[in-house]
Each structure stands twice: as C-alpha cells, then as structure tokens.
Design a protein around this motif. Structure first.
Motif, mmCIF file in Angstrom:
data_model
loop_
_atom_site.group_PDB
_atom_site.id
_atom_site.type_symbol
_atom_site.label_atom_id
_atom_site.label_comp_id
_atom_site.label_asym_id
_atom_site.label_seq_id
_atom_site.Cartn_x
_atom_site.Cartn_y
_atom_site.Cartn_z
ATOM 1 N N THR A 116 0.793 -1.011 0.211
ATOM 2 C CA THR A 116 -0.041 0.058 0.617
ATOM 3 C C THR A 116 0.461 1.755 -0.004
ATOM 4 N N PHE A 117 1.941 1.759 0.864
ATOM 5 C CA PHE A 117 2.717 2.262 0.766
ATOM 6 C C PHE A 117 3.232 3.412 0.261
ATOM 7 N N PHE A 118 4.021 1.664 -1.304
ATOM 8 C CA PHE A 118 4.708 2.436 -3.010
ATOM 9 C C PHE A 118 3.094 2.207 -3.975
ATOM 10 N N THR A 119 2.048 1.376 -4.200
ATOM 11 C CA THR A 119 1.207 1.702 -5.071
ATOM 12 C C THR A 119 0.008 2.448 -4.756
ATOM 13 N N SER A 120 -0.416 2.783 -3.381
ATOM 14 C CA SER A 120 -1.921 3.295 -3.283
ATOM 15 C C SER A 120 -1.367 4.837 -3.746
ATOM 16 N N ALA A 121 -1.390 5.368 -4.356
ATOM 17 C CA ALA A 121 -1.711 6.448 -5.565
ATOM 18 C C ALA A 121 -2.746 7.732 -3.342
ATOM 19 N N ARG A 122 -3.849 7.161 -3.278
ATOM 20 C CA ARG A 122 -4.053 7.705 -2.427
ATOM 21 C C ARG A 122 -3.376 7.911 -0.621
ATOM 22 N N TYR A 123 -2.871 6.910 -0.456
ATOM 23 C CA TYR A 123 -1.950 7.054 1.164
ATOM 24 C C TYR A 123 -0.892 7.489 0.741
ATOM 25 N N ARG A 124 -0.326 7.373 -0.756
ATOM 26 C CA ARG A 124 1.127 8.683 -0.895
ATOM 27 C C ARG A 124 1.333 10.367 -0.370
ATOM 28 N N SER A 125 -0.700 9.724 -0.647
ATOM 29 C CA SER A 125 -0.604 11.546 -0.851
ATOM 30 C C SER A 125 -0.817 12.215 0.850
ATOM 31 N N SER A 126 -1.183 11.431 1.798
ATOM 32 C CA SER A 126 -1.713 11.092 2.799
ATOM 33 C C SER A 126 0.057 11.472 3.938
ATOM 34 N N VAL A 127 0.912 10.846 3.072
ATOM 35 C CA VAL A 127 1.906 11.319 4.019
ATOM 36 C C VAL A 127 3.036 12.256 3.638
ATOM 37 N N CYS A 128 3.372 12.928 4.797
ATOM 38 C CA CYS A 128 3.690 13.973 4.533
ATOM 39 C C CYS A 128 5.397 13.365 4.896
ATOM 40 N N HIS A 129 6.567 14.029 4.266
ATOM 41 C CA HIS A 129 7.720 13.050 3.885
ATOM 42 C C HIS A 129 8.185 12.265 3.452
ATOM 43 N N TRP A 130 7.194 11.917 2.640
ATOM 44 C CA TRP A 130 6.373 10.484 2.224
ATOM 45 C C TRP A 130 8.531 9.832 1.754
ATOM 46 N N HIS A 131 9.204 10.332 1.014
ATOM 47 C CA HIS A 131 10.708 9.775 0.486
ATOM 48 C C HIS A 131 11.128 9.219 1.716
ATOM 49 N N ASP A 132 10.761 10.318 3.277
ATOM 50 C CA ASP A 132 11.932 9.642 4.283
ATOM 51 C C ASP A 132 11.759 8.622 5.195
#
Length: 236
Positions: A116-132
C-alpha cells in the motif's frame, strides 16, 4: 483490491493474473491458486470454488494458522480512539482497529502495508515526508528479511515490488538496514488536516514474527482533538 496488488502479493505477473481473470486457457498450479486465495482472503468454500473453476481438484484443507488471541484483539480495539494494528512477519495487515482505518485509510483492498505504501496514490498523498518514510520502511523490511534468511517470501515480495515500483527498487538497491521500534508519523488527512503520531512497535512472543503497532497523538500538536472529531464524525 487492485489487480496489481493481487499479482504482487500472489507472486505472479500482472499480465498473467489479467489473463486468469479473463478466463484464458493458461496453466494454473495449485500453489498459485492458493496464493491468490490467500491474498483475496477466500474462505474454504470460496477456495474450493476457485480450484473447480480452474479445472483442478481442491486439495484437502490445510490446518489453519494459529489464530490471533482474543485478548490481543481486545487490546487493539481498546486502543481506540488511537490507531493500532497487527502485522505478520511479511507485513500483511492481520487486525486493524477503527481508528487506523479512519486515519490511514486502510480498507478491504489494503492487505499489506508495504505494498500500500508504494502502490496506493491515496496513501502516498496523505503521508508527509514520503521519501524519508519510504527509505525507513524499506530498511526495516530488509532488517526483517535478515531475521528469516530461509524464508523465500521476503525475496519474492522484494522482487515483485521492484517490478512495480521504481522508487522501491532504487531504495532496495541501497541495502540500508534499520531496526527501529519507535518513531513519528505525520499525515495530512483529507478531513482532519495534519495528524502527528508517535508510535511504538511491540513484538509478540506468542505470535512469532508478528508485531503490534500502537499510535499515540503527539503531545505538542492538536492531533488528539482532531482525531476525536474525525472518529466522532465517522461514527455518526
């Protein structure tokens, strides 16, 4: 569940799984059908039906895995209104409380938090500092894989993730290893706004390989008030 996620978790190619959905004449093994049944969380009757549709005789049902103790389920539920969830050794979501569903957006299609962390656009948009966060989560997954050198499932998941996520592949190639039990998550929730949680990871001797993640609203933020409002609105 998204087709790509089913394919990754079942260990088959996306094209092959698409052909299976389309009913094409392809070779299907019992191992592959079992993997698909596991990912889709089919019960014994649904699993048997899947075998019959594929033209194979359903095998005798294997003994079920050790169930989650009821007391542990009560702990996870009682952690409300704070998010809590249980992962198995391969990062599959086993038990998720209502707060975690509301905060992280975990739904029926989310069976593995790494995927989910790497394939869900919805989840990614909600995570601040995603790359870290991505580097931290991959390094933790590599640390977990090192604990079970004879478990080929870790390598399969990593290989499949590399095939569907260039960012995962790039980070995986760095060979970073981290083994942390505490940290902070910052989310931008579409309804509640910014939410900041400190989390603690607990290993469970009675369920080897499983871990319980407990989240607490950061004391120096308005997260608790926003969380109460979010869950109150969801309950109405």
């Amino acid at each position: 569940m998204r087709r790509e996620e089913v394919a990754v978790l079942a260990g088959v190619g996306v094209s092959w799984y698409t052909w299976l959905e389309q009913g094409r004449d392809i070779n299907v093994s019992g191992e592959v059908l079992d993997a698909i049944a596991r990912v889709l969380r089919l019960d014994s009757a649904e699993r048997e039906h899947l075998y019959l549709l594929a033209g194979l005789n359903p095998p005798r049902q294997a003994p079920s895995a050790r169930p989650v103790p009821e007391g542990l389920r009560q702990v996870i539920d009682s952690w409300l209104p704070r998010p809590a969830y249980l992962l198995d050794r391969h990062w599959n979501l086993v038990v998720v409380n209502r707060a975690a569903e509301s905060v992280f957006g975990y739904g029926e299609e989310d069976h593995n938090c790494l995927v989910t962390f790497f394939t869900s656009a919805r989840y990614r948009s909600s995570v601040c500092h995603w790359h870290d966060g991505a580097r931290a989560i991959v390094a933790q997954f590599r640390a977990d894989a090192a604990r079970y050198p004879d478990d080929a499932e870790f390598g399969r998941i990593a290989a499949d993730m590399c095939s569907v996520s260039a960012e995962f592949a790039e980070i995986w190639a760095e060979h970073d290893v981290r083994d942390t039990t505490t940290g902070r998550k910052v989310l931008l929730h579409p309804e509640a706004g910014e939410l900041v949680f400190d989390y603690t990871t607990l290993l469970l001797p009675d369920l080897p390989g499983h871990r319980l993640l407990l989240h607490t609203p950061a004391a120096d933020t308005p997260t608790q008030v926003r969380l109460d409002s979010l869950l109150g609105a969801a309950a109405r």
